[in-house]
Enzyme design. Structure first.
Site, PDB file in Angstrom:
ATOM      1  N   ASP A 142       0.861  -1.182   0.000  1.00 14.54           N
ATOM      2  CA  ASP A 142       0.000   0.000   0.000  1.00 14.54           C
ATOM      3  C   ASP A 142       0.900   1.236   0.000  1.00 14.54           C
ATOM      4  OD1 ASP A 142      -2.922   0.779   2.037  1.00 14.54           O
ATOM      5  OD2 ASP A 142      -1.835   2.002   0.597  1.00 14.54           O
ATOM      6  N   ASP A 168      -2.704   2.468  -6.189  1.00 19.46           N
ATOM      7  CA  ASP A 168      -1.675   2.499  -5.139  1.00 19.46           C
ATOM      8  C   ASP A 168      -1.669   1.263  -4.229  1.00 19.46           C
ATOM      9  OD1 ASP A 168      -4.006   3.022  -3.824  1.00 19.46           O
ATOM     10  OD2 ASP A 168      -3.284   4.766  -2.718  1.00 19.46           O
ATOM     11  N   GLU A 169      -2.271   0.171  -4.690  1.00 14.52           N
ATOM     12  CA  GLU A 169      -2.300  -1.045  -3.873  1.00 14.52           C
ATOM     13  C   GLU A 169      -2.185  -2.285  -4.739  1.00 14.52           C
ATOM     14  OE1 GLU A 169      -5.437  -1.776  -1.063  1.00 14.52           O
ATOM     15  OE2 GLU A 169      -5.641   0.363  -0.677  1.00 14.52           O
TER      16      GLU A 169
END
Length: 414
Positions: free
Chosen positions: A14, A108-109
């Site tokens: 993350d 973003d993960e």
DNA sequence: TCTGGGGTCCTAGGACCC
DNA sequence: TCTGGGGTCCTAGGACCC
């Protein structure tokens, strides 16, 4: 009888305050300062706040004025989607150096199944350190990593230490970690479910995992069983690389208008613009759909409706989408000014790019292809329908972490 | 000038067919 | 005039994720 899946080692990565961190790297003057990344115009919310801003209580989802009330020196930065998608794609490339099993969850993960990489790299912790170092060296930003036997627990773990964290949940530690953990921490249990469970006297994962399954299924149907398993830390969902999961199910755009609109002329102008955005993306993906949805939110914010219509054929040209959206609009009575409009194409099918046989249709398809390629090169709405030239806002500038980087969602058209 | 925008999945109920 | 059940497709809306 159930078959025990082999013990896996799954990692969840993350990026910390991703958009804000990228902006702070791009502009040294922003480093160490409270900043908030926002979408385009006034009626928007904070997409990401830097850690310096979070200290003051600035949060994702706040209106700009709210953020400034929390932190008077808050610096507002208008987001730049290209920067984030570029950085994200590069980071995913780094991850793929350690395993082909990379599931991109959002910009973003991502999850990585590193079960079969341990022999090469030594341990999951070592892989985590290497990835962290690579991201830090290339982009100057940090991430939090969770390592656990499955996706559910890896995500839980990555959340436990931020920023720049590394948390490992070993199989033998699962029940201890979950015992007093709030059910809301589980990915899949939101505020509504949290409330439902609280009314049943269930607040922790430990309590959820011990709850009578029949009691849960009576209340939540088929999901009851899933919730119980989640409470026990069980999740057999595989890490699915994007290449195997690139089917888009719907393509939609919506926008909060700069000002509430009431006249049919204004409404149609926005619908045409949204239809063009939806059509272009559908054509880029190589899909066509036969269900069109129109979504309207009124000026009072709380009242809204969605209405859909299924056609007899698949479409992806902007003017056809527009026509279908207007047909839906004509079946409803608009009694209040409109705050937000949305158009969605679903019920999709992969669509061959073959040219139609009839000259008129053939000419039109060629023209649309030519317009698309100009817009691809020079930017959205460089060439467009005449009636759009007068609108002040062209295209959505609001960016969101849920956007998948271009190229992540590969669509192969035969 | 109070509260964005991109999705996915699930459910309930109605129409229609065999 | 009344009964049934399975399957498919569709619409509307809600919950959840980032």
């Amino acid at each position: 009888m159930s078959i025990q899946p082999e013990q896996r080692v799954v990692m969840h990565i993350d990026m910390n305050a991703f958009f804000a961190s990228v902006e702070q790297q791009a502009n040294p003057e922003l480093r160490g300062k409270p900043i908030a990344v926002v979408g385009g115009h006034g009626r928007t919310v904070i997409t990401t706040a830097s850690y310096e801003a979070r200290k003051f209580g600035v949060k994702t989802g706040m209106a700009i004025w709210e953020g400034k009330r929390q932190c008077k020196d808050l610096i507002i930065v208008v987001g730049d989607n290209k920067k984030y998608t570029y950085t994200s794609s590069r980071i995913v490339e780094f991850m793929r150096e350690y395993t082909p099993l990379v599931e991109v969850f959002s910009i973003d993960e991502a999850w990585l199944d590193v079960t079969h990489s341990l022999g090469i790299f030594g341990s999951a912790e070592r892989i985590a350190y290497l990835i962290k170092a690579q991201i830090k060296a290339s982009f100057g930003i940090t991430c939090s990593i969770g390592i656990a036997p499955n996706k559910l627990l890896a995500k839980l773990a990555s959340d436990m230490k931020k920023p720049d964290g590394l948390t490992v949940i070993k199989p033998e530690e699962v029940s201890r970690v979950l015992e007093h953990m709030s059910v809301k921490e589980l990915c899949g249990i939101g505020s509504k479910m949290d409330r439902h469970l609280a009314l049943m006297g269930i607040r922790t994962c430990g309590e959820l995992g011990r709850c009578d399954e029949a009691r849960l299924t009576r209340k939540f149907g088929i999901l009851g069983k899933v919730y119980k398993q989640m409470g026990q830390g069980i999740d057999n969902g595989p890490v699915t690389p994007v290449e195997e999961d690139d089917e888009v199910k719907s393509v939609g755009h919506s926008m909060t208008l700069r000002r509430d609109v009431s006249t049919r002329e204004d409404i149609l102008k926005y619908l045409l613009q949204l239809s063009e955005m939806v059509g272009r993306r559908a054509r880029r993906y190589g899909v066509a759909g036969k269900t069109i949805s129109l979504y309207v939110r009124f000026a009072d914010y709380f009242s809204s409706f969605g209405k859909q219509d299924t056609l007899s054929s698949y479409i992806n040209q902007s003017d056809e989408i527009f026509k279908a959206a207007v047909n839906i609009l004509d079946t409803v009575e608009i009694t209040q000014p409109i705050r937000l409009l949305g158009v969605k194409l679903s019920n999709l099918q992969y669509h061959s790019q073959q040219l139609p046989l009839f000259p008129d249709e053939r000419r039109k398809t060629l023209m649309v292809q030519a317009m698309d390629s100009v817009n691809d090169k020079l930017g959205d709405f460089t060439v467009t329908f005449g009636s759009l030239l007068a609108t002040e806002e062209k295209g959505s500038h609001v960016i969101s972490p849920a956007w998948r980087p271009d190229g992540i969602r590969n669509v192969n058209v035969q």
